[in-house]
Design a protein around this motif. Structure first.
Motif, short mmCIF file in Angstrom:
data_model
loop_
_atom_site.label_atom_id
_atom_site.label_comp_id
_atom_site.label_asym_id
_atom_site.label_seq_id
_atom_site.Cartn_x
_atom_site.Cartn_y
_atom_site.Cartn_z
N TYR A 11 0.56 -1.18 -0.11
CA TYR A 11 -0.03 -0.08 0.02
C TYR A 11 0.68 1.30 0.12
N THR A 12 2.06 1.27 0.93
CA THR A 12 2.57 2.52 0.90
C THR A 12 3.81 2.67 -0.03
N ALA A 13 4.21 1.71 -0.89
CA ALA A 13 5.01 1.60 -1.72
C ALA A 13 4.82 2.87 -2.92
N PRO A 14 3.70 2.94 -3.46
CA PRO A 14 3.52 4.16 -4.23
C PRO A 14 3.60 5.44 -3.72
N LEU A 15 3.24 5.66 -2.55
CA LEU A 15 3.35 6.94 -1.68
C LEU A 15 4.78 7.12 -1.50
N ALA A 16 5.47 6.20 -1.13
CA ALA A 16 6.86 6.45 -0.95
C ALA A 16 7.64 6.79 -2.12
N ILE A 17 7.33 6.12 -3.20
CA ILE A 17 7.79 6.40 -4.53
C ILE A 17 7.58 7.88 -4.84
N SER A 18 6.38 8.07 -4.82
CA SER A 18 5.90 9.55 -5.09
C SER A 18 6.47 10.69 -4.43
N ARG A 19 6.62 10.43 -3.12
CA ARG A 19 7.28 11.26 -2.09
C ARG A 19 8.76 11.68 -2.30
N TYR A 20 9.53 10.41 -2.29
CA TYR A 20 10.98 10.57 -2.00
C TYR A 20 11.68 9.98 -3.33
N ILE A 35 -2.49 16.15 -4.41
CA ILE A 35 -3.12 15.30 -5.43
C ILE A 35 -2.15 13.91 -5.68
N ALA A 36 -0.76 14.30 -5.52
CA ALA A 36 0.25 13.06 -5.76
C ALA A 36 -0.08 12.35 -4.65
N ASP A 37 0.02 12.47 -3.40
CA ASP A 37 -0.19 11.74 -2.21
C ASP A 37 -1.62 10.88 -2.36
N PHE A 38 -2.53 11.81 -2.83
CA PHE A 38 -4.06 10.96 -2.90
C PHE A 38 -3.97 10.06 -3.88
N VAL A 39 -3.35 10.06 -5.03
CA VAL A 39 -3.35 9.25 -6.10
C VAL A 39 -2.46 8.08 -5.90
N SER A 40 -1.12 8.36 -5.26
CA SER A 40 -0.38 7.17 -4.95
C SER A 40 -0.68 6.46 -3.65
N GLY A 41 -1.29 7.25 -2.80
CA GLY A 41 -1.48 6.54 -1.65
C GLY A 41 -2.84 6.04 -1.43
N GLN A 42 -3.84 6.56 -2.09
CA GLN A 42 -5.32 6.12 -1.81
C GLN A 42 -5.87 5.55 -3.10
N VAL A 43 -5.15 5.57 -4.36
CA VAL A 43 -5.75 5.04 -5.51
C VAL A 43 -4.96 3.81 -6.09
N LEU A 44 -3.46 4.32 -6.25
CA LEU A 44 -2.66 3.19 -6.72
C LEU A 44 -2.38 2.14 -5.73
N GLY A 45 -2.10 2.70 -4.50
CA GLY A 45 -1.61 1.79 -3.25
C GLY A 45 -2.90 0.85 -2.96
N VAL A 46 -3.77 1.53 -2.76
CA VAL A 46 -5.12 0.62 -2.49
C VAL A 46 -5.40 -0.70 -3.53
N LEU A 47 -5.23 -0.28 -4.71
CA LEU A 47 -5.43 -0.98 -5.83
C LEU A 47 -4.33 -2.31 -5.58
N ALA A 48 -3.17 -1.89 -5.71
CA ALA A 48 -2.08 -2.91 -5.43
C ALA A 48 -2.36 -3.73 -4.36
#
Length: 171
Positions: free
Chosen positions: A105-114, A130-143
């Motif tokens: 779940y957190t990998a896309p957010l970590a990639i987006s941020r860091y 927007i990047a936090d939401f898309v990476s954390g709440q959409v991509l991370g949740v789907l994965a």
């Protein structure tokens, strides 16, 4: 008529047959949607208040809260006829797999941020959010959902039709 049956009767053909065949997945997805709302609300609340500078910590806490709710709903509704393990073993596996899911779940957010550095001051506050939401709440949740669906059926609730099939209110 149960809630699930009432909803299924409103789905047009041929989609109704698909939903009926994949009823367990539909329930799993509904639980996922419910826990997504919980996850999102906790994440946004924490990130906007006490964890402004720690979005990953906020995300991890949000996922853990949602995971507790997820275990109860999945065990008692989505996978209520599946099992094959003692309850303590089942719960331990559920939380272990969900712990691995936290990384997914957190990998896309970590990639987006860091990795992509999509954070203030490099981008605007709006772009960061927007990047936090898309990476954390959409991509991370789907994965995470794809991983958990596979792992829960494979390891946590491996056997079909082993628990009593007592109708549950709302099923």
């Amino acid at each position: 008529m149960s809630v699930v049956e009432a909803v299924l009767t409103r789905i047009p053909q041929p989609y109704r047959d698909v939903a009926i065949r994949h009823r367990e997945f539909v329930k799993f997805a509904f639980v996922g949607g419910t826990t997504w709302v919980i996850d999102t609300a906790v994440f946004l609340l924490l990130k906007a208040t006490v964890l402004v500078e720690k979005p990953l910590t906020a995300k991890i806490i949000a996922v853990l809260v949602a995971t507790i709710v997820s275990y109860v709903l999945n065990r008692e509704w989505s996978f209520r006829t599946r099992g094959g393990r003692e309850r303590h073993h089942e719960a331990a596996l559920f939380f272990l797999i969900s712990g691995i899911g936290v990384a997914v779940y957190t990998a896309p957010l970590a990639i987006s941020r860091y990795v992509l550095d999509l954070k203030v001051p490099g981008v605007s506050l709006l772009a960061q959010e927007i990047a936090d939401f898309v990476s954390g709440q959409v991509l991370g949740v789907l994965a995470g959902m794809a991983f958990r669906w596979w792992a829960f059926r494979r390891f946590v609730f491996p056997d079909e039709n082993v628990r009593r099939q007592v109708p549950v209110v709302g099923d």
